[in-house]
Design a protein around this motif. Structure first.
Motif, short mmCIF file in Angstrom:
data_model
loop_
_atom_site.label_atom_id
_atom_site.label_comp_id
_atom_site.label_asym_id
_atom_site.label_seq_id
_atom_site.Cartn_x
_atom_site.Cartn_y
_atom_site.Cartn_z
N LEU A 73 0.83 -1.20 0.00
CA LEU A 73 0.00 0.00 0.00
C LEU A 73 0.87 1.25 0.00
CD1 LEU A 73 -2.76 1.40 0.26
CD2 LEU A 73 -2.56 1.11 2.74
N PHE A 74 1.89 1.28 0.82
CA PHE A 74 2.82 2.40 0.90
C PHE A 74 3.44 2.65 -0.48
CE2 PHE A 74 6.85 4.07 3.22
CZ PHE A 74 6.36 5.36 3.20
N ALA A 75 3.88 1.58 -1.13
CA ALA A 75 4.50 1.70 -2.45
C ALA A 75 3.52 2.27 -3.46
CB ALA A 75 5.02 0.35 -2.90
N ARG A 76 2.29 1.81 -3.39
CA ARG A 76 1.28 2.29 -4.34
C ARG A 76 0.92 3.76 -4.09
NH1 ARG A 76 -1.92 -1.45 -3.49
NH2 ARG A 76 -3.61 -0.51 -2.27
N ARG A 128 -10.12 5.17 16.26
CA ARG A 128 -9.80 4.09 15.31
C ARG A 128 -8.32 3.74 15.48
NH1 ARG A 128 -12.97 7.96 13.55
NH2 ARG A 128 -14.90 7.47 12.44
N PHE A 129 -8.01 2.46 15.40
CA PHE A 129 -6.64 2.01 15.56
C PHE A 129 -6.23 1.10 14.40
CE2 PHE A 129 -8.13 3.03 19.82
CZ PHE A 129 -7.14 3.93 20.21
N PRO A 130 -5.99 1.66 13.23
CA PRO A 130 -5.55 0.85 12.10
C PRO A 130 -4.11 0.41 12.29
CG PRO A 130 -5.37 3.15 11.54
CD PRO A 130 -6.00 3.09 12.91
N PRO A 131 -3.67 -0.56 11.50
CA PRO A 131 -2.29 -1.02 11.63
C PRO A 131 -1.30 0.04 11.16
CG PRO A 131 -3.33 -2.03 9.72
CD PRO A 131 -4.41 -1.32 10.47
N VAL A 132 -0.10 -0.05 11.70
CA VAL A 132 1.01 0.81 11.30
C VAL A 132 2.04 -0.05 10.59
CG1 VAL A 132 2.86 2.33 12.09
CG2 VAL A 132 0.66 2.31 13.29
N THR A 133 2.50 0.41 9.46
CA THR A 133 3.59 -0.27 8.76
C THR A 133 4.82 0.62 8.79
OG1 THR A 133 2.08 -1.41 7.24
CG2 THR A 133 4.39 -1.22 6.57
N ILE A 134 5.87 0.14 9.44
CA ILE A 134 7.17 0.81 9.40
C ILE A 134 8.01 0.05 8.39
CG2 ILE A 134 9.22 1.48 10.69
CD1 ILE A 134 7.52 1.69 13.18
N ALA A 135 8.43 0.74 7.36
CA ALA A 135 9.13 0.10 6.25
C ALA A 135 10.28 1.00 5.79
CB ALA A 135 8.16 -0.19 5.11
N ILE A 136 10.90 0.62 4.71
CA ILE A 136 11.95 1.42 4.09
C ILE A 136 11.43 1.86 2.72
CG2 ILE A 136 14.31 1.46 3.20
CD1 ILE A 136 14.19 1.22 6.23
N GLY A 137 11.54 3.16 2.47
CA GLY A 137 11.04 3.71 1.22
C GLY A 137 12.12 4.35 0.38
N VAL A 144 2.62 8.84 6.47
CA VAL A 144 1.31 9.23 5.97
C VAL A 144 0.26 8.46 6.77
CG1 VAL A 144 2.04 9.84 3.65
CG2 VAL A 144 1.43 7.48 4.14
N GLY A 145 -0.88 9.10 6.97
CA GLY A 145 -1.94 8.44 7.70
C GLY A 145 -3.29 8.93 7.23
N ALA A 146 -4.24 8.02 7.10
CA ALA A 146 -5.59 8.38 6.68
C ALA A 146 -6.56 7.34 7.21
CB ALA A 146 -5.67 8.47 5.16
N PRO A 147 -7.84 7.73 7.39
CA PRO A 147 -8.82 6.79 7.96
C PRO A 147 -8.96 5.49 7.20
CG PRO A 147 -9.70 9.02 7.95
CD PRO A 147 -8.42 9.06 7.16
N ASP A 148 -8.81 5.54 5.87
CA ASP A 148 -9.07 4.34 5.07
C ASP A 148 -7.81 3.56 4.69
OD1 ASP A 148 -8.22 6.42 3.48
OD2 ASP A 148 -9.50 5.93 1.78
N THR A 149 -6.64 4.08 5.02
CA THR A 149 -5.40 3.40 4.62
C THR A 149 -4.47 3.09 5.77
OG1 THR A 149 -4.32 5.52 4.13
CG2 THR A 149 -5.46 4.43 2.31
#
Length: 312
Positions: A73-76, A128-137, A144-149
């Motif tokens: 998702l981050f890549a997209r 709301r507590f969506p997942p967090v992805t810590i990655a390398i970009g 970035v953070g949004a209700p749907d992503t």
């Protein structure tokens, strides 16, 4: 941190609060969020195996394609590809080498986030507590953070922004708290997606994230702005008041650099939100109204804010 995937469960149980501040227990108070860091492990396996010089093909095939759904998702969302990471590695190799220093602070940052999220869950029943992805970009964005992503964080970018906060652990905690507030701003998210949002709208969206982030985590993410504005509050906010309806954001938002604080709209928006909260007799209801702000002009009018207002 070990080489296996690390998943931190941030349990948002009910926390005690002062009598006036404590809300009734809601479903969010027992919700949980997941901080996924396995993509960082995956990247550095590829990186180390190639002695710090992986090819675009290796990065795409062995890292991006094999990563988590959050990484995909981050890549997209942010146009991250093996080629773009490889290009950044070529032009700025130290960005990825230096990011390793952030790995050691992730466990402690997780613990502090648990506390911040407990506070959020106990203060706002619809959190709301969506997942967090810590990655390398590819070096940007930081997060970035949004209700749907949900939330995605580029560790290499966050580690490089020493000017945000010189303490790496603090930086991770406060930036993630800021982003978590954005996730709660369902109504404001629609404003931010407008073709031409105003200076006031964007400043309030970001300022609210700063203010609520401070409430739950202890400090704002953009910590240097207050020092930059000290003694200039009236002058800065008088200029801001004249620009609230403008759609050119360049003087107020998304303009910070390592050498120039910038983003002073964040600071003014924070002060407007703080004035709103300070003047409200029911703090729990005020927090709800702040998070659910959907009309910037109305919010400003009700806040009691004025240029140069003194706030504790």
């Amino acid at each position: 941190m070990g080489r296996g995937t690390m998943v931190f469960t941030l349990a948002c149980a009910m926390a005690s609060a002062a009598a006036q501040e404590a809300p009734a227990v809601g479903s969010a108070a027992t919700a949980g969020a997941v901080v996924q860091t396995g993509d960082v492990d995956l990247f550095y396996r590829v990186y180390d195996k190639a002695d710090g010089r992986p090819t675009a093909e290796q990065l795409q095939r062995d890292y991006l394609d094999q990563g988590s759904e959050g990484l995909h998702l981050f890549a997209r969302l942010r146009n991250i590809s093996g080629q773009r990471i490889a290009d950044t590695l070529t032009t700025n190799p130290s960005l990825y080498a230096d990011a390793k220093r952030c790995l050691a602070v992730l466990p402690r940052a997780r613990e502090r986030l648990e506390t911040a999220l407990r506070t959020l869950g106990s203060s706002y029943a619809d959190a709301r507590f969506p997942p967090v992805t810590i990655a390398i970009g590819r070096g940007k964005p930081v997060a970035v953070g949004a209700p749907d992503t949900g939330i995605q964080v580029g560790l290499e970018a966050l580690c490089a922004t020493d000017w945000l906060n010189p303490d790496v652990e603090d930086r991770i905690v406060y930036v993630l708290a800021h982003e978590y507030v954005h996730v709660q701003q369902v109504e404001a998210h629609a404003i931010s997606e407008k073709e031409a949002p105003t200076v006031l709208e964007i400043s309030l969206i970001e300022g609210i994230a700063e203010f609520v982030g401070e409430l739950i985590a202890g400090q704002v993410a953009y910590s240097r702005n207050a020092a930059a504005a000290a003694g200039r509050e009236l002058e800065i906010e008088t200029r801001f008041a004249a620009d609230v309806d403008k759609t050119d954001l360049s003087d107020w938002a998304y303009n910070a650099t390592p050498d120039t604080p910038g983003d002073l709209g964040y600071w003014v928006g924070y002060r407007i939100a703080k004035a709103y909260y300070r003047n409200a007799p029911d703090k729990r209801q005020a927090l709800r109204e702040i998070l659910e702000m959907d009309d910037a002009e109305d919010f400003l009018a009700k806040s009691g804010w004025y240029p140069g207002i003194e706030l504790e």
